[in-house]
Scaffold this motif. Structure first.
Motif, PDB file in Angstrom:
ATOM      1  N   CYS A 152       0.822  -1.327  -0.128  1.00 29.42           N
ATOM      2  CA  CYS A 152      -0.106   0.194   0.079  1.00 29.42           C
ATOM      3  C   CYS A 152       0.770   1.371   0.159  1.00 29.42           C
ATOM      4  O   CYS A 152       0.323   2.410   0.104  1.00 29.42           O
ATOM      5  CB  CYS A 152      -0.922   0.036   1.249  1.00 29.42           C
ATOM      6  SG  CYS A 152      -0.196   0.261   2.857  1.00 29.42           S
ATOM      7  N   LEU A 211      -2.693  -6.392  -6.868  1.00 27.91           N
ATOM      8  CA  LEU A 211      -3.324  -5.953  -5.333  1.00 27.91           C
ATOM      9  C   LEU A 211      -3.217  -4.343  -5.115  1.00 27.91           C
ATOM     10  O   LEU A 211      -4.072  -3.906  -4.599  1.00 27.91           O
ATOM     11  CB  LEU A 211      -2.497  -6.792  -4.505  1.00 27.91           C
ATOM     12  CG  LEU A 211      -2.832  -6.806  -2.971  1.00 27.91           C
ATOM     13  CD1 LEU A 211      -4.426  -7.265  -2.859  1.00 27.91           C
ATOM     14  CD2 LEU A 211      -2.139  -8.019  -2.286  1.00 27.91           C
ATOM     15  N   LEU A 217      -5.567  -2.364  -6.999  1.00 30.44           N
ATOM     16  CA  LEU A 217      -6.806  -2.509  -6.394  1.00 30.44           C
ATOM     17  C   LEU A 217      -7.104  -1.514  -5.162  1.00 30.44           C
ATOM     18  O   LEU A 217      -7.716  -0.780  -4.923  1.00 30.44           O
ATOM     19  CB  LEU A 217      -7.159  -3.771  -6.125  1.00 30.44           C
ATOM     20  CG  LEU A 217      -7.596  -4.726  -7.291  1.00 30.44           C
ATOM     21  CD1 LEU A 217      -7.665  -6.465  -6.616  1.00 30.44           C
ATOM     22  CD2 LEU A 217      -8.663  -4.520  -7.947  1.00 30.44           C
ATOM     23  N   ILE A 218      -6.083  -1.401  -4.550  1.00 30.07           N
ATOM     24  CA  ILE A 218      -5.954  -0.807  -3.143  1.00 30.07           C
ATOM     25  C   ILE A 218      -5.901   0.887  -3.495  1.00 30.07           C
ATOM     26  O   ILE A 218      -6.712   1.709  -3.245  1.00 30.07           O
ATOM     27  CB  ILE A 218      -4.909  -0.858  -2.344  1.00 30.07           C
ATOM     28  CG1 ILE A 218      -4.896  -2.461  -1.462  1.00 30.07           C
ATOM     29  CG2 ILE A 218      -4.729   0.173  -1.307  1.00 30.07           C
ATOM     30  CD1 ILE A 218      -3.850  -3.155  -0.864  1.00 30.07           C
ATOM     31  N   ILE A 232     -10.427   0.257  -3.358  1.00 34.14           N
ATOM     32  CA  ILE A 232     -11.172  -0.929  -2.799  1.00 34.14           C
ATOM     33  C   ILE A 232     -10.064  -0.974  -1.421  1.00 34.14           C
ATOM     34  O   ILE A 232      -8.975  -0.837  -1.307  1.00 34.14           O
ATOM     35  CB  ILE A 232     -10.878  -2.218  -3.822  1.00 34.14           C
ATOM     36  CG1 ILE A 232     -11.722  -2.183  -5.140  1.00 34.14           C
ATOM     37  CG2 ILE A 232     -11.223  -3.599  -2.855  1.00 34.14           C
ATOM     38  CD1 ILE A 232     -11.569  -2.971  -5.997  1.00 34.14           C
ATOM     39  N   ARG A 254      -8.122  -2.527   1.779  1.00 35.12           N
ATOM     40  CA  ARG A 254      -7.063  -3.317   1.530  1.00 35.12           C
ATOM     41  C   ARG A 254      -7.906  -4.970   2.146  1.00 35.12           C
ATOM     42  O   ARG A 254      -7.335  -5.699   1.601  1.00 35.12           O
ATOM     43  CB  ARG A 254      -6.128  -3.170   2.756  1.00 35.12           C
ATOM     44  CG  ARG A 254      -5.207  -2.234   2.366  1.00 35.12           C
ATOM     45  CD  ARG A 254      -3.980  -2.013   3.439  1.00 35.12           C
ATOM     46  NE  ARG A 254      -4.325  -0.535   4.195  1.00 35.12           N
ATOM     47  CZ  ARG A 254      -3.558  -0.086   4.987  1.00 35.12           C
ATOM     48  NH1 ARG A 254      -2.631  -0.592   5.188  1.00 35.12           N
ATOM     49  NH2 ARG A 254      -3.967   1.261   5.478  1.00 35.12           N
ATOM     50  N   LYS A 291     -10.745  -5.993   1.680  1.00 32.61           N
ATOM     51  CA  LYS A 291     -11.586  -6.420   0.353  1.00 32.61           C
ATOM     52  C   LYS A 291     -10.526  -6.991  -0.694  1.00 32.61           C
ATOM     53  O   LYS A 291     -10.570  -7.983  -1.300  1.00 32.61           O
ATOM     54  CB  LYS A 291     -12.553  -5.666  -0.073  1.00 32.61           C
ATOM     55  CG  LYS A 291     -13.669  -5.468   0.554  1.00 32.61           C
ATOM     56  CD  LYS A 291     -14.580  -4.543   0.260  1.00 32.61           C
ATOM     57  CE  LYS A 291     -15.920  -4.294   1.248  1.00 32.61           C
ATOM     58  NZ  LYS A 291     -16.829  -3.395   0.654  1.00 32.61           N
ATOM     59  N   ALA A 292      -9.455  -6.158  -0.972  1.00 30.47           N
ATOM     60  CA  ALA A 292      -8.424  -6.654  -2.282  1.00 30.47           C
ATOM     61  C   ALA A 292      -7.733  -7.726  -1.639  1.00 30.47           C
ATOM     62  O   ALA A 292      -7.493  -8.789  -2.431  1.00 30.47           O
ATOM     63  CB  ALA A 292      -7.330  -5.571  -2.320  1.00 30.47           C
ATOM     64  N   TRP A 334      -8.362 -11.364  -3.808  1.00 32.68           N
ATOM     65  CA  TRP A 334      -7.177 -11.615  -4.404  1.00 32.68           C
ATOM     66  C   TRP A 334      -6.896 -13.361  -3.785  1.00 32.68           C
ATOM     67  O   TRP A 334      -6.348 -14.064  -4.703  1.00 32.68           O
ATOM     68  CB  TRP A 334      -5.712 -10.880  -3.859  1.00 32.68           C
ATOM     69  CG  TRP A 334      -4.560 -11.370  -4.711  1.00 32.68           C
ATOM     70  CD1 TRP A 334      -4.260 -11.351  -5.750  1.00 32.68           C
ATOM     71  CD2 TRP A 334      -3.495 -12.136  -3.964  1.00 32.68           C
ATOM     72  NE1 TRP A 334      -3.004 -11.782  -6.021  1.00 32.68           N
ATOM     73  CE2 TRP A 334      -2.463 -12.624  -4.830  1.00 32.68           C
ATOM     74  CE3 TRP A 334      -3.356 -12.750  -2.577  1.00 32.68           C
ATOM     75  CZ2 TRP A 334      -1.441 -13.045  -4.445  1.00 32.68           C
ATOM     76  CZ3 TRP A 334      -2.147 -13.371  -2.563  1.00 32.68           C
ATOM     77  CH2 TRP A 334      -1.395 -13.759  -3.298  1.00 32.68           C
ATOM     78  N   TYR A 372     -11.210 -11.527  -8.860  1.00 34.65           N
ATOM     79  CA  TYR A 372      -9.963 -10.524  -9.037  1.00 34.65           C
ATOM     80  C   TYR A 372      -9.590  -9.868 -10.460  1.00 34.65           C
ATOM     81  O   TYR A 372      -9.377  -8.891 -10.490  1.00 34.65           O
ATOM     82  CB  TYR A 372      -8.814 -11.316  -8.268  1.00 34.65           C
ATOM     83  CG  TYR A 372      -7.427 -10.337  -8.082  1.00 34.65           C
ATOM     84  CD1 TYR A 372      -7.480  -9.211  -7.223  1.00 34.65           C
ATOM     85  CD2 TYR A 372      -6.496 -10.739  -9.032  1.00 34.65           C
ATOM     86  CE1 TYR A 372      -6.262  -8.773  -6.995  1.00 34.65           C
ATOM     87  CE2 TYR A 372      -5.329  -9.916  -8.794  1.00 34.65           C
ATOM     88  CZ  TYR A 372      -5.458  -9.070  -7.768  1.00 34.65           C
ATOM     89  OH  TYR A 372      -4.241  -8.036  -7.583  1.00 34.65           O
ATOM     90  N   TYR A 423      -9.962  -6.427 -11.860  1.00 38.60           N
ATOM     91  CA  TYR A 423      -8.689  -5.732 -12.376  1.00 38.60           C
ATOM     92  C   TYR A 423      -8.929  -5.141 -13.851  1.00 38.60           C
ATOM     93  O   TYR A 423      -8.630  -3.892 -14.100  1.00 38.60           O
ATOM     94  CB  TYR A 423      -7.579  -6.627 -12.036  1.00 38.60           C
ATOM     95  CG  TYR A 423      -6.350  -6.022 -12.586  1.00 38.60           C
ATOM     96  CD1 TYR A 423      -5.567  -5.066 -12.043  1.00 38.60           C
ATOM     97  CD2 TYR A 423      -5.648  -6.320 -13.790  1.00 38.60           C
ATOM     98  CE1 TYR A 423      -4.471  -4.455 -12.402  1.00 38.60           C
ATOM     99  CE2 TYR A 423      -4.496  -5.747 -14.328  1.00 38.60           C
ATOM    100  CZ  TYR A 423      -4.020  -5.042 -13.366  1.00 38.60           C
ATOM    101  OH  TYR A 423      -2.743  -4.317 -14.000  1.00 38.60           O
TER     102      TYR A 423
END
Length: 122
Positions: A29, A86, A89-90, A94, A96, A98-99, A103, A110, A114
């Motif tokens: 992140c 990943l 997505l963050i 979305i 963390r 849920k991501a 995933w 996923y 994406y």
């Protein structure tokens, strides 16, 4: 040696400090707060890597991503392209949790999410 005792060793403290100094943010992140160093695995070819870790054996993760990693991924080792997805997505908003859940549990969903939303990053 027990893993808990290993984490208290000078070797681990030096290894952890060196890794956090070389990668100063969470590798998922990108936050720079409350960083941990995570072992991707503990053995290579059936032999313990403790006291002999290489750069590729370790990830820098923040507390939140580290907790979610253990909850949803465990010892699965993702390929770099999956970590990149990943992260995206963050960044798209979305959460963390849920991501990570998407995933780890629903790889087809996923990939669909994406593909549908990655254009927003271009």
């Amino acid at each position: 040696m027990e893993y808990g005792a290993y984490l208290q060793s000078n070797h681990w403290k030096e290894t952890r400090t060196a890794k956090v100094n070389s990668i100063t943010h969470c590798q998922i992140c990108f936050t720079t707060k409350k960083l941990n160093v995570h072992h991707k695995h503990y053995e290579r070819d059936g032999v313990s890597i403790l006291f002999n870790e290489s750069e590729i054996d370790l990830l820098v993760l923040c507390n939140s991503c580290h907790s979610l990693w253990h909850k949803y991924i465990g010892l699965k080792t993702p390929r770099h392209k999956h970590m990149s997805k990943l992260r995206r997505l963050i960044r798209m908003g979305i959460t963390r949790q849920k991501a990570f859940l998407i995933w780890s549990k629903y790889p087809t969903l996923y990939d669909a999410i994406y593909r549908k939303y990655s254009y927003k990053l271009l």
